[in-house]
Design a protein around this motif. Sequence first.
Motif, PDB file in Angstrom:
ATOM      1  N   PRO A  17      47.000 -26.716 -23.484  1.00  0.00           N
ATOM      2  CA  PRO A  17      48.055 -26.333 -24.432  1.00  0.00           C
ATOM      3  C   PRO A  17      48.841 -27.532 -24.980  1.00  0.00           C
ATOM      4  CG  PRO A  17      48.245 -25.086 -22.374  1.00  0.00           C
ATOM      5  CD  PRO A  17      47.177 -26.099 -22.182  1.00  0.00           C
ATOM      6  N   ALA A  18      48.796 -28.661 -24.277  1.00  0.00           N
ATOM      7  CA  ALA A  18      49.522 -29.844 -24.745  1.00  0.00           C
ATOM      8  C   ALA A  18      48.800 -30.538 -25.895  1.00  0.00           C
ATOM      9  CB  ALA A  18      49.716 -30.826 -23.593  1.00  0.00           C
ATOM     10  N   THR A  19      47.529 -30.250 -26.081  1.00  0.00           N
ATOM     11  CA  THR A  19      46.773 -30.861 -27.174  1.00  0.00           C
ATOM     12  C   THR A  19      47.037 -30.078 -28.443  1.00  0.00           C
ATOM     13  OG1 THR A  19      45.056 -31.541 -25.613  1.00  0.00           O
ATOM     14  CG2 THR A  19      44.483 -31.585 -27.940  1.00  0.00           C
ATOM     15  N   ARG A  20      47.512 -30.780 -29.463  1.00  0.00           N
ATOM     16  CA  ARG A  20      47.850 -30.092 -30.709  1.00  0.00           C
ATOM     17  C   ARG A  20      47.019 -30.536 -31.898  1.00  0.00           C
ATOM     18  NH1 ARG A  20      53.914 -32.328 -31.054  1.00  0.00           N
ATOM     19  NH2 ARG A  20      53.800 -31.762 -28.891  1.00  0.00           N
ATOM     20  N   PHE A  21      46.186 -31.571 -31.715  1.00  0.00           N
ATOM     21  CA  PHE A  21      45.315 -32.017 -32.804  1.00  0.00           C
ATOM     22  C   PHE A  21      43.929 -32.309 -32.265  1.00  0.00           C
ATOM     23  CE2 PHE A  21      43.533 -35.416 -35.529  1.00  0.00           C
ATOM     24  CZ  PHE A  21      43.402 -34.680 -36.688  1.00  0.00           C
ATOM     25  N   TYR A  22      42.927 -31.706 -32.894  1.00  0.00           N
ATOM     26  CA  TYR A  22      41.527 -31.894 -32.530  1.00  0.00           C
ATOM     27  C   TYR A  22      40.786 -32.446 -33.739  1.00  0.00           C
ATOM     28  CZ  TYR A  22      42.606 -28.771 -28.631  1.00  0.00           C
ATOM     29  OH  TYR A  22      43.156 -28.201 -27.510  1.00  0.00           O
ATOM     30  N   VAL A  91      49.243 -35.752 -39.904  1.00  0.00           N
ATOM     31  CA  VAL A  91      48.897 -35.705 -38.475  1.00  0.00           C
ATOM     32  C   VAL A  91      49.913 -36.486 -37.665  1.00  0.00           C
ATOM     33  CG1 VAL A  91      47.160 -36.348 -36.758  1.00  0.00           C
ATOM     34  CG2 VAL A  91      46.457 -35.302 -38.912  1.00  0.00           C
ATOM     35  N   ALA A  92      50.355 -37.630 -38.175  1.00  0.00           N
ATOM     36  CA  ALA A  92      51.381 -38.421 -37.482  1.00  0.00           C
ATOM     37  C   ALA A  92      52.665 -37.605 -37.337  1.00  0.00           C
ATOM     38  CB  ALA A  92      51.646 -39.715 -38.234  1.00  0.00           C
ATOM     39  N   ALA A  93      53.036 -36.879 -38.382  1.00  0.00           N
ATOM     40  CA  ALA A  93      54.233 -36.019 -38.317  1.00  0.00           C
ATOM     41  C   ALA A  93      54.027 -34.897 -37.308  1.00  0.00           C
ATOM     42  CB  ALA A  93      54.553 -35.444 -39.695  1.00  0.00           C
ATOM     43  N   HIS A 124      46.514 -41.158 -29.284  1.00  0.00           N
ATOM     44  CA  HIS A 124      47.600 -40.247 -28.889  1.00  0.00           C
ATOM     45  C   HIS A 124      47.145 -39.273 -27.813  1.00  0.00           C
ATOM     46  CE1 HIS A 124      51.126 -37.705 -29.269  1.00  0.00           C
ATOM     47  NE2 HIS A 124      51.652 -38.654 -30.031  1.00  0.00           N
ATOM     48  N   SER A 125      48.004 -39.031 -26.833  1.00  0.00           N
ATOM     49  CA  SER A 125      47.654 -38.145 -25.716  1.00  0.00           C
ATOM     50  C   SER A 125      47.634 -36.666 -26.107  1.00  0.00           C
ATOM     51  CB  SER A 125      48.633 -38.353 -24.560  1.00  0.00           C
ATOM     52  OG  SER A 125      49.936 -38.026 -24.978  1.00  0.00           O
ATOM     53  N   ALA A 126      48.259 -36.294 -27.226  1.00  0.00           N
ATOM     54  CA  ALA A 126      48.274 -34.896 -27.670  1.00  0.00           C
ATOM     55  C   ALA A 126      47.163 -34.624 -28.686  1.00  0.00           C
ATOM     56  CB  ALA A 126      49.628 -34.544 -28.274  1.00  0.00           C
ATOM     57  N   ALA A 127      46.214 -35.556 -28.785  1.00  0.00           N
ATOM     58  CA  ALA A 127      45.096 -35.401 -29.714  1.00  0.00           C
ATOM     59  C   ALA A 127      43.784 -35.594 -28.963  1.00  0.00           C
ATOM     60  CB  ALA A 127      45.208 -36.420 -30.841  1.00  0.00           C
TER      61      ALA A 127
END
Length: 165
Positions: A17-22, A91-93, A124-127
């Motif tokens: 759930p912490a990943t927001r960009f694939y 994506v950065a935003a 990035h850790s969320a990607a």
Amino acid sequence: MKAVKASLGRALDQPDPATRFYLFHGPDEAGSRALAERLLRGLGAEKFSLSGQAVKSDPASLADEASAISLFGGKRALWLEPAGDEIVEGVAALLEVPACESPVIAVAGSLRKTSALLKLAEAHSAALSHISYVPEGRDLERLVAELGRDAGLRLSPELARRVAA
């Protein structure tokens, strides 16, 4: 971060759930799209398509859309295809917002190693990013067997090899 092939299946079937960009990219666009569809099933979400040009013209719209709660209460994932360096600012935003409701799935073709989008996704850790190559040899045989299984068929290794050839 870059997805390791060995752990990719788990990352798609049980997404963090912490990943927001694939980001799915590479010369095998059909393979990238298939992985993105598998992720969509793993998320239990509906596809909500956005264009890269819309994100380019209004980079904040991607973070806004990802943070918005679904009107009908179901889970959704934002789908960008084709995607390229034009969406980097958006994506950065997205990666800067504290939390978001809907993950973003970007399907790109071949990206250069110097691509700003690729560098951002890998750093990035969320990607999560993954490169898809056209399957050959044993990978192609495994793919044939997997497609057969999905269709309710049990293929012997010999038959999968013959179909792949």
